[in-house]
Design a protein around this motif. Structure first.
Motif, PDB file in Angstrom:
ATOM      1  N   SER A 166       0.835  -1.198   0.000  1.00  0.00           N
ATOM      2  CA  SER A 166       0.000   0.000   0.000  1.00  0.00           C
ATOM      3  C   SER A 166       0.868   1.245   0.000  1.00  0.00           C
ATOM      4  O   SER A 166       1.793   1.366   0.813  1.00  0.00           O
ATOM      5  CB  SER A 166      -0.920   0.013   1.235  1.00  0.00           C
ATOM      6  OG  SER A 166      -1.649   1.224   1.327  1.00  0.00           O
ATOM      7  N   SER A 211      -2.520  -8.343  -3.022  1.00  0.00           N
ATOM      8  CA  SER A 211      -3.236  -7.101  -3.313  1.00  0.00           C
ATOM      9  C   SER A 211      -2.305  -5.900  -3.221  1.00  0.00           C
ATOM     10  O   SER A 211      -1.347  -5.879  -2.439  1.00  0.00           O
ATOM     11  CB  SER A 211      -4.414  -6.914  -2.356  1.00  0.00           C
ATOM     12  OG  SER A 211      -3.965  -6.804  -1.019  1.00  0.00           O
ATOM     13  N   GLN A 213      -2.476  -1.388  -3.387  1.00  0.00           N
ATOM     14  CA  GLN A 213      -3.313  -0.188  -3.343  1.00  0.00           C
ATOM     15  C   GLN A 213      -2.430   1.044  -3.428  1.00  0.00           C
ATOM     16  O   GLN A 213      -1.467   1.183  -2.665  1.00  0.00           O
ATOM     17  CB  GLN A 213      -4.121  -0.143  -2.044  1.00  0.00           C
ATOM     18  CG  GLN A 213      -4.899   1.137  -1.836  1.00  0.00           C
ATOM     19  CD  GLN A 213      -5.629   1.159  -0.504  1.00  0.00           C
ATOM     20  OE1 GLN A 213      -6.839   1.044  -0.450  1.00  0.00           O
ATOM     21  NE2 GLN A 213      -4.898   1.306   0.584  1.00  0.00           N
ATOM     22  N   ARG A 261      -5.752  -1.746  -6.954  1.00  0.00           N
ATOM     23  CA  ARG A 261      -6.635  -0.576  -6.935  1.00  0.00           C
ATOM     24  C   ARG A 261      -5.792   0.686  -6.916  1.00  0.00           C
ATOM     25  O   ARG A 261      -4.910   0.841  -6.060  1.00  0.00           O
ATOM     26  CB  ARG A 261      -7.558  -0.599  -5.714  1.00  0.00           C
ATOM     27  CG  ARG A 261      -8.535   0.572  -5.684  1.00  0.00           C
ATOM     28  CD  ARG A 261      -9.318   0.608  -4.391  1.00  0.00           C
ATOM     29  NE  ARG A 261     -10.249   1.722  -4.390  1.00  0.00           N
ATOM     30  CZ  ARG A 261     -11.545   1.638  -4.638  1.00  0.00           C
ATOM     31  NH1 ARG A 261     -12.075   0.456  -4.888  1.00  0.00           N
ATOM     32  NH2 ARG A 261     -12.323   2.697  -4.628  1.00  0.00           N
TER      33      ARG A 261
END
Length: 418
Positions: A166, A211, A213, A261
């Motif tokens: 992130s 993931s 971000q 994202r």
């Protein structure tokens, strides 16, 4: 008699707290001021780096890794009182966090790895109190970057994995419970923001989620029972680009997912038990890119999902009144790609969503909710969404979607459960 305000403040660079206290007999005879006040001023001129290398063979239990790099950080809270928080955070250096992992042989426990890079961060909470926030965040550094890599051809992650990267340039997080939250938030950033996450493995007989971000400016305001919000938010993104990329790869995986994202400006507000009034202005010129890739020769469930948004505002109230005054301008491109490649397996899910400007507002219908919205959206950047799916052998189900929208506005009144 109301309890005095209780303040907690933590800052990585500098924090100044001003509050009245009865320190002497004379001071004890003087009534304290009605409001507590926090004055926070932080300036980070140099670069902040954090790097971690892990080389492990045949781990018998869990593997947990955390790597973070933070420029300016401050937090505070008030209970049974009122407080005004005036915060000015200025980040002028790079913020870079990197995690390199080599896990050879069999890893029996779950692998948890979190890599975070942040420029400016402010968190304030209020409990049965009145909170006023005047926050200014500026990031003129060159880079905010979080990179995580797990690579070993014979790695066998028997317990599964949760791998996160992130990167956020500016963050303001506000929470209120039985409180009123008001004030203004101004965020600006010219930094490049990048989050990259990749794993290479031989065998994962469990769930594995990779993931990433990347957000330039982020605001999150959450209020609990009998609370209310009245806020003005300005977010400006002028960097070269913001990018999130995830890649999950395995020879044989039971449940493998890559998710990415990327957002330039994001503001999310949720409230219960009071009104929400928000005036929001979002402006982006940066290029926004999100990419998710999943590959597996044999697989049970495989997913690749990517979402990219230039400007995004979400305002929800599980009570009667919502008022939104929204203005969004985007001239940066948005490019989103989701890719899956495999040979034999069961279910494949691939999705790519790209949006220039997005606003969502909703109120509670069972409360006889009322919603009033004024919305202006202008998008001049290209918006692209691409989904690529390749199955060389056989599979049970393939579900894919690619959606690109220039301007999206959704306003509705619904039941709390919906």
């Amino acid at each position: 008699m109301a309890k005095p305000a209780r303040i907690r403040l933590a800052g990585t660079i500098a924090a100044t707290v001003m509050c009245a206290a009865a320190a002497t007999e004379v001071a004890a005879q003087t009534p304290p001021p009605a409001d507590s006040i926090v004055l926070n001023e932080q300036l980070q001129l140099g670069d902040v780096f954090s790097h971690q290398t892990l080389n492990v063979v045949d781990a018998q239990e869990q593997v947990t890794v955390s790597t973070s790099a933070q420029g300016n950080s401050a937090s505070g809270a008030v209970e049974n009182g009122s407080i005004t928080v005036q915060s000015d955070q200025d980040m002028r250096g790079d913020s870079v966090a990197t995690t390199d992992m080599t896990l050879g042989g069999d890893t029996y426990g779950i692998v948890n790895a979190t890599t975070q890079a942040q420029g400016n961060y402010l968190a304030v909470s209020a409990y049965d109190a009145d909170l006023t926030v005047d926050a200014n965040q500026s990031n003129t550094g060159a880079l905010v970057s979080a990179t995580s890599q797990l690579g070993e051809d014979d790695a066998r992650l028997l317990g599964g994995a949760v791998i996160n990267a992130s990167a956020i340039s500016n963050t303001v997080a506000v929470y209120g419970e039985g409180s009123t939250v008001g004030g203004s938030i101004d965020q600006s950033s010219s930094a490049t923001v990048r989050a990259y996450n990749r794993i290479e493995t031989q065998y994962i007989p469990a769930e594995a989620n990779v993931s990433s971000q990347a957000i330039v400016n982020a605001v999150q305001v959450t209020s609990g029972q009998t609370s209310g919000q009245n806020l003005a938010i300005v977010q400006t993104s002028t960097g070269d680009f913001v990018e999130a990329e995830s890649s999950a790869n395995s020879g044989n995986a039971w449940d493998l997912a890559a998710r990415a994202r990327a957002s330039a400006n994001q503001a999310v507000l949720y409230n219960q038990g009071g009104s929400v009034v928000v005036e929001s202005s979002q402006d982006n010129t940066a290029f926004v890119r999100a990419a998710a890739t999943t590959t597996a020769y044999d697989y049970g469930r495989a997913e690749a999902h990517a979402r990219g948004v230039a400007n995004e505002l979400s305002v929800g109230n599980n009570d009667i009144y919502v008022e939104i005054d929204n203005s969004q301008f985007n001239s940066g491109g948005v490019d989103v790609t989701a890719t899956f490649s495999g040979t034999n397996g069961y279910d494949v899910y691939v999705g790519a969503d790209a949006v220039g400007n997005s606003v969502t507002g909703y109120a509670c219908s069972e409360c006889e909710g009322y919603l009033e919205a004024r919305n202006s959206q202008t998008n001049s950047g290209d918006v692209s969404a691409t989904a690529n799916t390749t199955v060389a052998g056989s599979t049970r189900a393939v579900i894919t979607g690619a959606n690109a929208v220039g301007n999206s506005a959704t306003f509705y009144v619904s039941r709390p459960s919906h």
